[in-house]
Design a protein around this motif. Sequence first.
Motif, PDB file in Angstrom:
ATOM      1  N   ASP A   1     126.853  98.961  39.497  1.00 44.94           N
ATOM      2  CA  ASP A   1     127.895  99.802  38.923  1.00 44.94           C
ATOM      3  C   ASP A   1     127.768 101.257  39.356  1.00 44.94           C
ATOM      4  N   MET A   2     126.673 101.589  40.009  1.00 45.45           N
ATOM      5  CA  MET A   2     126.441 102.966  40.421  1.00 45.45           C
ATOM      6  C   MET A   2     127.479 103.397  41.445  1.00 45.45           C
ATOM      7  N   ALA A   3     128.157 104.508  41.148  1.00 45.05           N
ATOM      8  CA  ALA A   3     129.249 104.976  42.002  1.00 45.05           C
ATOM      9  C   ALA A   3     129.781 106.291  41.453  1.00 45.05           C
ATOM     10  N   VAL A   4     130.678 106.883  42.199  1.00 39.80           N
ATOM     11  CA  VAL A   4     131.494 107.985  41.676  1.00 39.80           C
ATOM     12  C   VAL A   4     132.726 107.347  41.048  1.00 39.80           C
ATOM     13  N   TYR A   5     132.975 107.687  39.796  1.00 41.93           N
ATOM     14  CA  TYR A   5     134.098 107.118  39.066  1.00 41.93           C
ATOM     15  C   TYR A   5     135.237 108.131  38.991  1.00 41.93           C
ATOM     16  N   TYR A   6     136.437 107.655  39.302  1.00 43.68           N
ATOM     17  CA  TYR A   6     137.618 108.493  39.315  1.00 43.68           C
ATOM     18  C   TYR A   6     138.639 107.971  38.300  1.00 43.68           C
ATOM     19  N   CYS A   7     139.244 108.878  37.564  1.00 37.34           N
ATOM     20  CA  CYS A   7     140.388 108.473  36.759  1.00 37.34           C
ATOM     21  C   CYS A   7     141.657 108.853  37.523  1.00 37.34           C
ATOM     22  N   ALA A   8     142.697 108.105  37.254  1.00 35.92           N
ATOM     23  CA  ALA A   8     143.972 108.317  37.934  1.00 35.92           C
ATOM     24  C   ALA A   8     145.100 108.066  36.946  1.00 35.92           C
ATOM     25  N   ALA A   9     146.221 108.736  37.173  1.00 29.47           N
ATOM     26  CA  ALA A   9     147.376 108.577  36.301  1.00 29.47           C
ATOM     27  C   ALA A   9     148.628 108.354  37.142  1.00 29.47           C
TER      28      ALA A   9
ATOM     29  N   ILE B   1     151.024  97.578  34.587  1.00 31.99           N
ATOM     30  CA  ILE B   1     149.685  97.763  35.126  1.00 31.99           C
ATOM     31  C   ILE B   1     149.732  97.763  36.650  1.00 31.99           C
ATOM     32  N   ARG B   2     149.003  98.695  37.247  1.00 35.58           N
ATOM     33  CA  ARG B   2     148.890  98.763  38.691  1.00 35.58           C
ATOM     34  C   ARG B   2     147.424  98.894  39.069  1.00 35.58           C
ATOM     35  N   THR B   3     147.032  98.231  40.150  1.00 39.07           N
ATOM     36  CA  THR B   3     145.617  98.227  40.540  1.00 39.07           C
ATOM     37  C   THR B   3     145.370  98.822  41.917  1.00 39.07           C
ATOM     38  N   MET B   4     146.418  99.265  42.599  1.00 38.07           N
ATOM     39  CA  MET B   4     146.267  99.819  43.944  1.00 38.07           C
ATOM     40  C   MET B   4     146.239 101.341  43.878  1.00 38.07           C
ATOM     41  N   GLU B   5     145.385 101.929  44.681  1.00 37.10           N
ATOM     42  CA  GLU B   5     145.247 103.393  44.699  1.00 37.10           C
ATOM     43  C   GLU B   5     146.573 104.084  44.982  1.00 37.10           C
ATOM     44  N   ARG B   6     147.332 103.548  45.925  1.00 36.42           N
ATOM     45  CA  ARG B   6     148.563 104.216  46.356  1.00 36.42           C
ATOM     46  C   ARG B   6     149.624 104.245  45.252  1.00 36.42           C
ATOM     47  N   GLU B   7     149.402 103.487  44.198  1.00 36.31           N
ATOM     48  CA  GLU B   7     150.379 103.440  43.125  1.00 36.31           C
ATOM     49  C   GLU B   7     150.125 104.498  42.050  1.00 36.31           C
ATOM     50  N   TYR B   8     149.108 105.305  42.250  1.00 36.93           N
ATOM     51  CA  TYR B   8     148.783 106.361  41.300  1.00 36.93           C
ATOM     52  C   TYR B   8     149.149 107.726  41.865  1.00 36.93           C
ATOM     53  N   ASP B   9     149.652 108.587  40.994  1.00 36.28           N
ATOM     54  CA  ASP B   9     150.186 109.872  41.414  1.00 36.28           C
ATOM     55  C   ASP B   9     149.173 111.009  41.353  1.00 36.28           C
ATOM     56  N   TYR B  10     148.246 110.916  40.425  1.00 36.72           N
ATOM     57  CA  TYR B  10     147.311 112.016  40.199  1.00 36.72           C
ATOM     58  C   TYR B  10     145.889 111.480  40.063  1.00 36.72           C
ATOM     59  N   TRP B  11     144.941 112.287  40.541  1.00 34.21           N
ATOM     60  CA  TRP B  11     143.536 111.872  40.563  1.00 34.21           C
ATOM     61  C   TRP B  11     142.627 112.987  40.059  1.00 34.21           C
ATOM     62  N   GLY B  12     141.550 112.575  39.423  1.00 35.05           N
ATOM     63  CA  GLY B  12     140.505 113.513  39.063  1.00 35.05           C
ATOM     64  C   GLY B  12     139.545 113.709  40.223  1.00 35.05           C
ATOM     65  N   GLN B  13     138.571 114.565  40.013  1.00 36.96           N
ATOM     66  CA  GLN B  13     137.624 114.910  41.073  1.00 36.96           C
ATOM     67  C   GLN B  13     136.447 113.940  41.137  1.00 36.96           C
ATOM     68  N   GLY B  14     136.284 113.122  40.117  1.00 35.63           N
ATOM     69  CA  GLY B  14     135.222 112.130  40.114  1.00 35.63           C
ATOM     70  C   GLY B  14     134.004 112.578  39.334  1.00 35.63           C
ATOM     71  N   THR B  15     133.293 111.611  38.782  1.00 33.23           N
ATOM     72  CA  THR B  15     132.041 111.873  38.081  1.00 33.23           C
ATOM     73  C   THR B  15     131.030 110.807  38.489  1.00 33.23           C
ATOM     74  N   GLN B  16     129.808 111.228  38.742  1.00 32.85           N
ATOM     75  CA  GLN B  16     128.786 110.323  39.254  1.00 32.85           C
ATOM     76  C   GLN B  16     128.150 109.516  38.126  1.00 32.85           C
ATOM     77  N   VAL B  17     128.045 108.238  38.345  1.00 34.51           N
ATOM     78  CA  VAL B  17     127.312 107.347  37.446  1.00 34.51           C
ATOM     79  C   VAL B  17     126.151 106.746  38.232  1.00 34.51           C
ATOM     80  N   THR B  18     124.947 106.974  37.757  1.00 36.11           N
ATOM     81  CA  THR B  18     123.755 106.473  38.421  1.00 36.11           C
ATOM     82  C   THR B  18     123.042 105.508  37.488  1.00 36.11           C
ATOM     83  N   VAL B  19     122.760 104.324  37.984  1.00 41.46           N
ATOM     84  CA  VAL B  19     122.091 103.305  37.184  1.00 41.46           C
ATOM     85  C   VAL B  19     120.756 102.982  37.848  1.00 41.46           C
ATOM     86  N   SER B  20     119.691 103.236  37.122  1.00 41.97           N
ATOM     87  CA  SER B  20     118.358 102.986  37.678  1.00 41.97           C
ATOM     88  C   SER B  20     117.903 101.584  37.287  1.00 41.97           C
ATOM     89  N   SER B  21     117.251 100.926  38.218  1.00 43.40           N
ATOM     90  CA  SER B  21     116.786  99.558  37.966  1.00 43.40           C
ATOM     91  C   SER B  21     115.375  99.552  37.407  1.00 43.40           C
TER      92      SER B  21
END
Length: 125
Positions: A90-98, A105-125
């Motif tokens: 699950d470790m990744a940069v997570y972005y919200c979009a509107a 419901i839409r699941t494709m990136e191109r179907e979203y108009d606005y994006w955040g800058q992203g936030t890092q999620v790090t999962v240590s094993s």
Amino acid sequence: QVELVESGGGLVHTGGSLSLSCAISGDLFSSYGMGWFRQATGKEREFVAAITWSGSSPHYADSVKGRFTISKENAKNTGYLQMNSLKPEDMAVYYCAARRAGLIIRTMEREYDYWGQGTQVTVSS
């Protein structure tokens, strides 16, 4: 102008939880739909979860189904992604979009108009 700002990312151990928030400001009516995407290092950005303008009909990628929960509070212009039982994959940069058309419901990136800058999620094993 519409702005999305994510928060809540960080470092967590495998099996832990994090709650991401996405604050939306600007000229966007409450009828917007929201989605969360993520991009791991060296991989393409992928769909995680989406929700309609009313907060109904949440839809999830198979990889997070049963562990993640998407929601939104129109009164606060804020969306959320609750992530439980986190795994190293699950470790990744997570972005919200509107997207303005929030009825479906839409699941494709191109179907979203606005994006955040992203936030890092790090999962240590």
